[in-house]
Design an enzyme around this catalytic site. Structure first.
Site, PDB file in Angstrom:
ATOM      1  N   LYS A   1      35.373  43.519  43.086  1.00 44.83           N
ATOM      2  CA  LYS A   1      33.869  44.124  42.161  1.00 44.83           C
ATOM      3  C   LYS A   1      32.983  43.786  43.174  1.00 44.83           C
ATOM      4  CE  LYS A   1      34.265  45.760  37.931  1.00 44.83           C
ATOM      5  NZ  LYS A   1      35.196  46.418  37.434  1.00 44.83           N
TER       6      LYS A   1
HETATM    7  N1  GLU Z   1      35.185  49.876  37.133  1.00 41.31           N
HETATM    8  C1  GLU Z   1      36.097  50.390  36.522  1.00 41.31           C
HETATM    9  C2  GLU Z   1      37.379  49.505  35.827  1.00 41.31           C
HETATM   10  O1  GLU Z   1      36.904  48.153  35.516  1.00 41.31           O
HETATM   11  C3  GLU Z   1      37.056  51.259  37.277  1.00 41.31           C
HETATM   12  C4  GLU Z   1      37.545  50.627  38.827  1.00 41.31           C
HETATM   13  C5  GLU Z   1      38.066  51.649  39.991  1.00 41.31           C
HETATM   14  O2  GLU Z   1      38.522  52.866  39.788  1.00 41.31           O
HETATM   15  O3  GLU Z   1      38.217  51.736  40.622  1.00 41.31           O
HETATM   16  O4  GLU Z   1      38.650  49.505  36.088  1.00 41.31           O
END
Ligand code: GLU
Length: 419
Positions: free
Chosen positions: A109
């Site tokens: 993240k």
């Molecule tokens: N931000 C989204 C999540 O928390 C998508 C992450 C992604 O597609 O890599 O799942």
């Protein structure tokens, strides 16, 4: 001490959830420690030239929690409260989410502590390009693939793809997902998370002999997840009686039309001023007497103080980590069925995976194919979680965690520890 600091951080919540699930697995303590520890963490402080010509410093992060199952995957968040602990928690949740969906990824993240709505278009673009350049040492289609999260969107992903590509000297669409379709984005990506929330909610209700068209629903958050989930459930006949965002909410016992609400939000910027209902606060929404509550905003919104007031029988976690550990326990004791985030909102990363595969092959699928595969992956793993909950006699979160953690532990066992 400010209220926030007294509360356990999202990272502490994530660790506690892991340890709770680990109790149901035969994992040695040293392996537990390995799986809990983030692999690498990057903090960057960087300048952006603002429109008035002055330079302003910003702080950004990118955390790789695990690379055991493959390159890392996870979104980028722009929000004033972004900090290292929050990003660590969100990275860990991505590891379990990807493992639960059986995707060949680890978890990551990133984020920048900024209110994106306070920036001009030019400032947002310069901030994004500089942040992308700063974290580019960690990125790559075979290394780490970002995506949108709270406060970011396809346009921002496009700038990240471009910045990375310019530095490489050639176009690298597979470095980021959630991009505009014109530069290698996937059909169906925008709707994927909200649609997955609907699939998993519909499936959970079915197991209890209930249909979506029989239930009332309250949705907190009307961004990419909340708005699409509300529309998808409305289409299935559910009655959406309340919706809120950061400015407040709106309630109508006869049901709201989320498509009309969306048109209102596109003009007014908030659901709070929608005329076809009564104004309510976020607290009122979270404690409303509805069948299904969908928290689809930020983490930690339901804590031990609010949990006893919650009246919904089902909670579908559209957001990552919306319940504190204490709240989770109180709600389970009350008999509430909680569809955990790593299952409920996994539709986004599943279609991100499809986008990455399509970019790597330079061969693009139809929207029908994407929907079909999304449904297949989500429902297969939903079944696995449901069965695990029955076999181990645990709640759905513990079932999802034990499944996800054991998949990562199995991969770790297969790879071994270097040297
Ligand atoms: N931000 C989204 C999540 O928390 C998508 C992450 C992604 O597609 O890599 O799942």
């Amino acid at each position: 001490m400010p209220e926030e600091a007294k509360r356990r951080s999202a990272y502490e919540v994530a660790k506690a959830q892991f340890l709770e699930a680990a109790k149901h697995l035969n994992l040695p303590e040293d392996i537990q420690e390995f799986l809990l520890t983030p692999k690498r963490e990057l903090i960057v402080h960087f300048p952006v030239i603002m429109d008035d010509g002055r330079l302003r410093m910003f702080t950004g992060y990118r955390v790789h929690h695990s690379t055991v199952k493959g390159p890392t995957k996870g979104g980028i968040r722009y929000h004033p409260s972004v900090n290292l602990d929050e990003i660590r928690a969100l990275a860990m949740w991505m590891t379990w989410k990807c493992a639960l969906m059986d995707l060949p990824y680890g978890g990551a993240k990133g984020g920048v502590a900024v209110d994106p709505s306070s920036l001009s278009e030019g400032e947002l673009k310069r901030l994004t390009r500089r942040y992308a350049a700063e974290i580019s040492i960690l990125l790559g289609p075979e290394r780490d693939i970002p995506a949108p999260d709270v406060g970011t969107n396809p346009r921002i992903m496009g700038w990240i793809m471009d910045t990375y590509s310019i530095h490489k000297g050639y176009s690298v669409p597979a470095v980021v997902t959630g991009k505009p379709i014109s530069i290698g984005g996937s059909k169906g990506r925008i709707d994927a998370t909200g649609l997955g929330v609907m699939y998993t909610t519909r499936e959970t209700l079915h197991r209890k002999g209930i249909h979506l068209h029989e239930v009332t629903v309250a949705v907190q958050g009307f961004g990419n997840v909340g708005s699409i989930a509300a529309m998808a459930m409305h289409r299935e006949g559910a009655k959406i009686v309340a919706v809120s965002d950061v400015h407040g909410g709106v309630y109508n016992p006869n049901g709201l039309d989320p498509f009309d609400l969306k048109r209102h939000v596109d003009q007014a910027g908030t659901v709070a001023t929608y005329p076809l209902g009564d104004p309510i606060t976020n607290r009122e929404l979270l404690t409303m007497d509805v069948d299904v509550l969908v928290p689809a905003a930020l983490e930690g919104v339901i804590d031990e103080e609010l949990a006893p007031e919650v009246k919904a029988r089902f909670i579908a976690e559209g957001a990552n980590g919306p319940l504190t550990v204490e709240a989770d326990k109180i709600l389970l004791d009350k008999g509430v069925t909680i569809i955990p985030d790593i299952l409920c909102n996994a539709g986004g990363v599943v279609v991100s995976y499809f986008e990455w595969v399509q970019d790597l092959q330079s061969f693009f699928w139809t929207e029908d194919e994407i929907r079909r595969q999304l449904k297949r992956i989500m429902l297969t793993n939903f079944d696995a979680v449901w069965d695990q909950a029955l076999v181990k006699n645990v709640d759905l979160r513990t079932a999802a965690y034990t499944l996800a953690i054991s998949r990562v532990a199995e991969a770790l066992e297969a790879r071994g520890v270097y040297p």
